[in-house]
Write an enzyme that holds these catalytic residues in place. Sequence first.
Site, PDB file in Angstrom:
ATOM      1  N   ASP A  22       0.878  -1.171   0.000  1.00 29.50           N
ATOM      2  CA  ASP A  22       0.000   0.000   0.000  1.00 29.50           C
ATOM      3  C   ASP A  22       0.915   1.220   0.000  1.00 29.50           C
ATOM      4  OD1 ASP A  22      -2.374   1.538   0.208  1.00 29.50           O
ATOM      5  OD2 ASP A  22      -2.138   1.709   2.372  1.00 29.50           O
ATOM      6  N   SER A  23       0.322   2.396  -0.148  1.00 30.62           N
ATOM      7  CA  SER A  23       1.117   3.628  -0.091  1.00 30.62           C
ATOM      8  C   SER A  23       1.629   3.898   1.320  1.00 30.62           C
ATOM      9  CB  SER A  23       0.240   4.800  -0.518  1.00 30.62           C
ATOM     10  OG  SER A  23      -0.900   4.863   0.343  1.00 30.62           O
ATOM     11  N   TYR A  53      -1.134   7.578  -2.888  1.00 32.80           N
ATOM     12  CA  TYR A  53      -1.328   7.005  -4.220  1.00 32.80           C
ATOM     13  C   TYR A  53      -2.528   7.659  -4.925  1.00 32.80           C
ATOM     14  CZ  TYR A  53       1.817   2.861  -4.073  1.00 32.80           C
ATOM     15  OH  TYR A  53       2.888   2.005  -4.067  1.00 32.80           O
ATOM     16  N   GLY A  54      -3.472   8.149  -4.124  1.00 28.17           N
ATOM     17  CA  GLY A  54      -4.752   8.606  -4.671  1.00 28.17           C
ATOM     18  C   GLY A  54      -4.669   9.756  -5.651  1.00 28.17           C
ATOM     19  N   CYS A  84      -4.613  -2.161  -1.338  1.00 32.38           N
ATOM     20  CA  CYS A  84      -4.842  -0.783  -1.747  1.00 32.38           C
ATOM     21  C   CYS A  84      -5.857  -0.796  -2.892  1.00 32.38           C
ATOM     22  CB  CYS A  84      -3.508  -0.203  -2.238  1.00 32.38           C
ATOM     23  SG  CYS A  84      -3.675   1.397  -3.021  1.00 32.38           S
ATOM     24  N   THR A  86      -6.696   1.805  -4.702  1.00 35.51           N
ATOM     25  CA  THR A  86      -6.247   2.651  -5.819  1.00 35.51           C
ATOM     26  C   THR A  86      -5.383   1.840  -6.780  1.00 35.51           C
ATOM     27  OG1 THR A  86      -6.200   4.462  -4.209  1.00 35.51           O
ATOM     28  CG2 THR A  86      -5.233   4.899  -6.365  1.00 35.51           C
ATOM     29  N   CYS A 196     -11.140   2.313   0.231  1.00 32.09           N
ATOM     30  CA  CYS A 196      -9.724   2.666   0.436  1.00 32.09           C
ATOM     31  C   CYS A 196      -9.346   2.036   1.764  1.00 32.09           C
ATOM     32  CB  CYS A 196      -9.565   4.183   0.496  1.00 32.09           C
ATOM     33  SG  CYS A 196      -7.924   4.721   1.055  1.00 32.09           S
ATOM     34  N   THR A 197      -8.233   1.339   1.783  1.00 32.97           N
ATOM     35  CA  THR A 197      -7.907   0.589   3.000  1.00 32.97           C
ATOM     36  C   THR A 197      -7.614   1.507   4.191  1.00 32.97           C
ATOM     37  OG1 THR A 197      -5.655   0.371   2.104  1.00 32.97           O
ATOM     38  CG2 THR A 197      -7.130  -1.522   1.868  1.00 32.97           C
ATOM     39  N   HIS A 198      -7.231   2.751   3.921  1.00 32.35           N
ATOM     40  CA  HIS A 198      -7.029   3.693   5.032  1.00 32.35           C
ATOM     41  C   HIS A 198      -8.336   3.953   5.796  1.00 32.35           C
ATOM     42  CE1 HIS A 198      -3.170   4.701   3.113  1.00 32.35           C
ATOM     43  NE2 HIS A 198      -2.845   5.340   4.225  1.00 32.35           N
TER      44      HIS A 198
HETATM   45  N1  DGL Z   1      -4.896   2.874   0.939  1.00 30.95           N
HETATM   46  C1  DGL Z   1      -4.905   3.084  -0.457  1.00 30.95           C
HETATM   47  C2  DGL Z   1      -6.221   2.735  -1.090  1.00 30.95           C
HETATM   48  O1  DGL Z   1      -6.802   1.782  -0.650  1.00 30.95           O
HETATM   49  C3  DGL Z   1      -4.151   4.282  -0.986  1.00 30.95           C
HETATM   50  C4  DGL Z   1      -4.547   5.610  -0.481  1.00 30.95           C
HETATM   51  C5  DGL Z   1      -3.617   6.726  -0.931  1.00 30.95           C
HETATM   52  O2  DGL Z   1      -2.408   6.616  -0.724  1.00 30.95           O
HETATM   53  O3  DGL Z   1      -4.133   7.708  -1.494  1.00 30.95           O
HETATM   54  O4  DGL Z   1      -6.692   3.333  -2.016  1.00 30.95           O
END
Ligand code: DGL
Length: 264
Positions: A22-23, A53-54, A84, A86, A196-198
């Site tokens: 992931d990022s 990453y977004g 992730c 994205t 988004c996993t965050h």
């Molecule tokens: N956690 C990631 C996702 O699921 C990336 C979020 C990011 O870095 O913008 O999309």
Amino acid sequence: MKKTHAVTISLSSDIKKIGFFDSGIGGLSILNAVIKTHPAECIYVADTAYLPYGNKSKEVLIERGRVVTKLLQSYGIDTIVIACHTSSANCLETLKAEFPEVTYIDMLLPTIHAAAAATANNKVGVIATVGTINTHAHQKLFEKHAPETAVFEQACPKLVPLVESMTATPDERATALQEYLTPLQHQEVDTLILGCTHYAFLENDIRALAPELTLISAGGCIAPGITPTEQGPLTFLTSGEGDYSESIKQFLGTTSCTLKFEQF
Ligand code: DGL
């Protein structure tokens, strides 16, 4: 008749080593679920030099996917969880074509099936990064697998920095979230994909603001496995400067695994 939740994130207990990427810390929400149910050694890559990453182009995301895949391969890994959304939305097909020897596990299909099974009114909201929403990957998969579902997509550029900073107050989180939830609530969605996993780390905040919604996250789609009696070491690789070990420990929760931190 409602479909049942047919697709899970399934990892065979024969797999000895699993890679994740992931990022940043978002994918820990997936790692957390996997280490509780799978006995494998895990290597987690937080590509923090390219966070978030977004807001990256498809080309950059694909190139990072290649770099990270080769890095994980150098650790003897051939099963990679793209933790992730994205990257799942932008890179999966290219990576699968370029690295046919690797088994990639992505975040999208399981969450779509879970949401299609959960919705009572066939109205599903998706919150995700700009990079994910621009692909309309969720919309397309619903059209293919659950065409009766109306999908409402909402990009949420403020949320990943909020999670990563770890300093946001509950009020700051609520203000940012409400901006993104209100349009979906107006559409009367009854189910929300945390795309988004965050966002898994904002689940309690979302629940407080929108108790009427059924929340679907990729971590909740991990197929039940066995409870490991012994766990291999967990290695964390980060590409960015700075010490990520404290935030990783904090977001990982309690684990008896041996933790190793390295920069690549
Ligand atoms: N956690 C990631 C996702 O699921 C990336 C979020 C990011 O870095 O913008 O999309």
